[in-house]
Design a protein around this motif. Structure first.
Motif, mmCIF file in Angstrom:
data_model
loop_
_atom_site.group_PDB
_atom_site.id
_atom_site.type_symbol
_atom_site.label_atom_id
_atom_site.label_comp_id
_atom_site.label_asym_id
_atom_site.label_seq_id
_atom_site.Cartn_x
_atom_site.Cartn_y
_atom_site.Cartn_z
ATOM 1 N N HIS A 139 0.816 -1.211 0.000
ATOM 2 C CA HIS A 139 0.000 0.000 0.000
ATOM 3 C C HIS A 139 0.854 1.268 0.000
ATOM 4 C CE1 HIS A 139 -3.671 -2.326 0.777
ATOM 5 N NE2 HIS A 139 -2.936 -3.043 1.613
ATOM 6 N N LEU A 140 2.160 1.111 0.191
ATOM 7 C CA LEU A 140 3.038 2.274 0.296
ATOM 8 C C LEU A 140 3.798 2.571 -0.988
ATOM 9 C CD1 LEU A 140 4.480 1.457 3.834
ATOM 10 C CD2 LEU A 140 2.688 3.105 3.291
ATOM 11 N N GLY A 141 4.000 1.576 -1.818
ATOM 12 C CA GLY A 141 4.741 1.776 -3.055
ATOM 13 C C GLY A 141 4.510 0.628 -4.012
ATOM 14 N N SER A 142 4.827 0.835 -5.264
ATOM 15 C CA SER A 142 4.573 -0.177 -6.283
ATOM 16 C C SER A 142 5.634 -1.274 -6.289
ATOM 17 C CB SER A 142 4.509 0.478 -7.668
ATOM 18 O OG SER A 142 5.716 1.175 -7.943
ATOM 19 N N ASN A 143 6.869 -0.950 -5.908
ATOM 20 C CA ASN A 143 7.956 -1.929 -5.920
ATOM 21 C C ASN A 143 8.165 -2.466 -4.501
ATOM 22 O OD1 ASN A 143 10.353 -3.399 -6.156
ATOM 23 N ND2 ASN A 143 11.202 -1.999 -7.680
ATOM 24 N N ILE A 144 7.500 -3.573 -4.179
ATOM 25 C CA ILE A 144 7.584 -4.087 -2.805
ATOM 26 C C ILE A 144 8.954 -4.692 -2.518
ATOM 27 C CG2 ILE A 144 5.102 -4.508 -2.723
ATOM 28 C CD1 ILE A 144 5.660 -7.460 -3.072
ATOM 29 N N PHE A 145 9.670 -5.136 -3.543
ATOM 30 C CA PHE A 145 11.008 -5.687 -3.329
ATOM 31 C C PHE A 145 11.969 -4.593 -2.864
ATOM 32 C CE2 PHE A 145 8.969 -8.308 -6.587
ATOM 33 C CZ PHE A 145 9.078 -9.559 -6.008
ATOM 34 N N LEU A 146 11.893 -3.440 -3.511
ATOM 35 C CA LEU A 146 12.735 -2.307 -3.128
ATOM 36 C C LEU A 146 12.387 -1.829 -1.726
ATOM 37 C CD1 LEU A 146 14.799 -0.063 -3.714
ATOM 38 C CD2 LEU A 146 12.942 1.225 -4.810
ATOM 39 N N LEU A 147 11.089 -1.702 -1.451
ATOM 40 C CA LEU A 147 10.663 -1.234 -0.136
ATOM 41 C C LEU A 147 11.087 -2.201 0.963
ATOM 42 C CD1 LEU A 147 7.097 0.228 -0.773
ATOM 43 C CD2 LEU A 147 9.035 1.426 0.227
ATOM 44 N N HIS A 148 10.976 -3.480 0.689
ATOM 45 C CA HIS A 148 11.364 -4.479 1.695
ATOM 46 C C HIS A 148 12.847 -4.376 2.012
ATOM 47 C CE1 HIS A 148 11.793 -8.443 3.628
ATOM 48 N NE2 HIS A 148 10.506 -8.331 3.870
ATOM 49 N N CYS A 149 13.668 -4.186 1.004
ATOM 50 C CA CYS A 149 15.111 -4.032 1.222
ATOM 51 C C CYS A 149 15.418 -2.751 1.993
ATOM 52 C CB CYS A 149 15.845 -4.028 -0.119
ATOM 53 S SG CYS A 149 15.835 -5.617 -0.983
ATOM 54 N N LEU A 150 14.733 -1.668 1.638
ATOM 55 C CA LEU A 150 14.969 -0.389 2.328
ATOM 56 C C LEU A 150 14.513 -0.460 3.782
ATOM 57 C CD1 LEU A 150 13.893 2.180 -0.423
ATOM 58 C CD2 LEU A 150 16.212 1.685 0.366
ATOM 59 N N PHE A 151 13.377 -1.113 4.025
ATOM 60 C CA PHE A 151 12.874 -1.228 5.393
ATOM 61 C C PHE A 151 13.838 -2.035 6.261
ATOM 62 C CE2 PHE A 151 8.026 -0.522 4.688
ATOM 63 C CZ PHE A 151 8.327 0.710 4.142
ATOM 64 N N GLY A 152 14.461 -3.061 5.661
ATOM 65 C CA GLY A 152 15.446 -3.834 6.413
ATOM 66 C C GLY A 152 16.734 -3.068 6.625
ATOM 67 N N ALA A 153 17.174 -2.331 5.587
ATOM 68 C CA ALA A 153 18.443 -1.602 5.674
ATOM 69 C C ALA A 153 18.370 -0.442 6.657
ATOM 70 C CB ALA A 153 18.847 -1.090 4.289
ATOM 71 N N VAL A 154 17.204 0.184 6.790
ATOM 72 C CA VAL A 154 17.103 1.369 7.652
ATOM 73 C C VAL A 154 17.192 1.002 9.128
ATOM 74 C CG1 VAL A 154 14.587 1.407 8.012
ATOM 75 C CG2 VAL A 154 15.849 3.564 7.855
ATOM 76 N N ASN A 155 16.993 -0.278 9.463
ATOM 77 C CA ASN A 155 17.054 -0.690 10.868
ATOM 78 C C ASN A 155 18.448 -0.538 11.467
ATOM 79 O OD1 ASN A 155 14.354 -1.308 10.976
ATOM 80 N ND2 ASN A 155 14.639 -3.476 10.577
ATOM 81 N N LEU A 156 19.486 -0.681 10.642
ATOM 82 C CA LEU A 156 20.854 -0.567 11.163
ATOM 83 C C LEU A 156 21.171 0.852 11.623
ATOM 84 C CD1 LEU A 156 23.487 -2.042 11.724
ATOM 85 C CD2 LEU A 156 24.214 -1.535 9.388
ATOM 86 N N PRO A 157 20.995 1.883 10.774
ATOM 87 C CA PRO A 157 21.222 3.247 11.277
ATOM 88 C C PRO A 157 20.227 3.637 12.362
ATOM 89 C CG PRO A 157 20.304 3.298 9.055
ATOM 90 C CD PRO A 157 20.687 1.885 9.333
ATOM 91 N N ALA A 158 19.006 3.078 12.296
ATOM 92 C CA ALA A 158 18.018 3.385 13.342
ATOM 93 C C ALA A 158 18.488 2.870 14.699
ATOM 94 C CB ALA A 158 16.665 2.782 12.980
ATOM 95 N N SER A 159 19.155 1.710 14.718
ATOM 96 C CA SER A 159 19.686 1.170 15.977
ATOM 97 C C SER A 159 20.753 2.091 16.552
ATOM 98 C CB SER A 159 20.273 -0.219 15.734
ATOM 99 O OG SER A 159 19.300 -1.106 15.245
ATOM 100 N N TYR A 160 21.592 2.630 15.683
ATOM 101 C CA TYR A 160 22.639 3.546 16.146
ATOM 102 C C TYR A 160 22.022 4.835 16.682
ATOM 103 C CZ TYR A 160 26.601 6.757 16.059
ATOM 104 O OH TYR A 160 27.547 7.683 16.402
#
Length: 451
Positions: A265-286
């Motif tokens: 529901h947030l974007g057309s490319n769910i593969f890209l969004l899934h990768c970005l959602f996973g990648a953002v967790n690392l800087p978010a932890s810091y």
């Protein structure tokens, strides 16, 4: 505090703890992808009604040289408000007059339509099969997709309760738990095992049952009083902390899974969004570690929840055509949500007294699982308005950020040991406790060394 001193002597962070951390992370790595798998197994591909004139192989084959598929689609499926083929309705009879695109039919009656009586045709360019295409969870049955996600997460809720209880019977207990539950011999065995693995065998050899009983006498005395769930609501301050923490944990996890479960529901490319959602967790932890140590527990959670809610409310006004902006705002929202989740777990560990902390955190965990289970059900409200679920997510996130302000700041504050400590003013008793604990630290240090 006495056990913490003993732990420091045998190695507070050595091979023993690192090994257990690796095992725990391995389990998390295997479990968490199963939750996120819903974004792919339950994806809703583009679809339309099956129509005889277009999808019957015999008919379409004979007419393929006369009319194109686009023309057959035009006379079979009505257009929605965006001039795209309707997903859930079709013309009762082919509307041949619609082929005359240069003519206007202002005086004609609107053609009759009907639901998809013969099923649907799905776009299989990205996914050959999902639970949606297998069970036709579209149109009138679209809400069942959310129900399927709810059932999956409800299973995790039941599992966390059942297996959380079973783990106290069948898994290896911590040394501290064994000692305060009148099993000092078994606790001593676990401590010596940890000391040996951490390269502190000499310290482990000096530990005896008498040393453990003497060092942890106060904690063992406190453990003689049994505490239950009702004790979390026995005093005004503790009751307020428990209710506020439960609501905050429920809201934080609900909004987190609201984003994580509904990538489509947030974007057309769910593969890209899934990768970005996973990648953002690392800087978010810091960022979480940095803000928790400098801004405090309350400010970190309130700010992150407010920013997450703002992202959720802003994205509903961004058109689908502006995909890059939607992806950026969504990714930021997930990052802020992850910061809030980390802050909530840290804050919750420091709010409750030692004697009932496990019960309090278990209760908060149940509300977390409940929030995760209820989160997909909000998507059923799309039948009233496509924006309604996201508005609720955003408002709930901001409201939880305000509720956090009702809880005390625990950064650089001593952990409460008893329910009575929670009701007292920490600023008045800290100096006295500090002296007492320093004395215990020195005494415990002498007892576990050879000299």
């Amino acid at each position: 505090m006495a056990f913490q001193i003993l732990l420091d002597q045998i190695g507070g962070l050595g091979r023993f703890q690192i090994l257990h951390t690796i095992v725990l992370l391995t389990i998390c790595i295997m479990v968490n992808p199963r939750v996120m798998l819903e974004n792919f197994t339950a994806v809703v591909p583009s679809h339309r009604c099956w129509v005889h004139v277009l999808d019957n192989e015999t008919v379409s084959g004979n007419d393929s040289e006369i009319l194109s598929k686009e023309a057959l689609l035009r006379i079979s499926i009505p257009l929605d408000s965006n001039l795209r083929p309707e997903k859930c309705r079709r013309f009762i009879h082919p509307q041949w007059q619609l082929l005359h695109l240069n003519e206007t039919f202002s005086n004609t009656v609107k053609p009759d339509t009907e639901p998809c009586m013969d099923g649907w045709v799905y776009n299989q360019s990205s996914f050959l099969s999902t639970i949606v295409t297998e069970w036709d969870l579209v149109c009138e049955s679209e809400s069942l997709n959310s129900v399927a996600k709810f059932v999956f997460m409800a299973g995790t809720l039941v599992g966390s309760i059942v297996f959380g209880y079973l783990s106290d019977r069948y898994l290896t207990e911590s040394a501290r738990w064994l000692i305060i539950n009148n099993k000092p011999e078994e606790g001593l065995k676990e401590l010596k095992k940890a000391a040996c693995r951490n390269g502190r065998k000499d310290v482990g050899d000096t530990l005896t049952v008498e040393v453990l009983k003497s060092a942890m006498k106060e904690e063992m005395d406190l453990a003689q009083t049994k505490y239950f769930l009702c004790d979390l609501f026995s005093t005004p301050t503790l009751r307020m902390r428990m209710i506020s923490t439960a609501f905050v944990r429920f809201s934080i996890i609900m909004t987190y899974y609201g984003l994580a479960f509904h990538i489509q529901h947030l974007g057309s490319n769910i593969f890209l969004l899934h990768c970005l959602f996973g990648a953002v967790n690392l800087p978010a932890s810091y960022v979480a570690n940095l803000t928790l140590n400098h801004m405090g527990r309350r400010s970190t959670q309130t700010l992150s929840m407010f920013l997450q809610g703002l992202c959720l409310l802003v994205i509903i006004f961004i058109p689908q055509e502006m995909q890059i902006l939607r992806v950026v705002i969504s990714t930021l929202g997930v990052g802020f949500s992850f910061v809030a989740v980390i802050g909530s777990f840290v804050h919750g560990n420091e709010l409750f007294p030692t004697v009932i902390r496990a019960t309090a955190l278990g209760t908060a965990g149940i509300f977390s699982s409940l929030g995760a289970a209820v989160s997909p059900l909000l998507m059923i409200l799309k039948i009233y308005s496509p924006l309604l679920p996201w508005i609720i997510y955003g408002i709930l996130s901001i409201l939880a950020g305000l509720v956090i302000l009702l809880l005390p700041e625990t950064r650089n504050q001593p952990l409460p040991d008893t329910i009575q400590d929670v009701e007292k003013n920490f600023h008045c008793i800290c100096p006295r406790k500090k002296v007492s604990r320093n004395a215990k630290e020195e005494d415990a240090f002498i007892k576990v060394t050879r000299f």
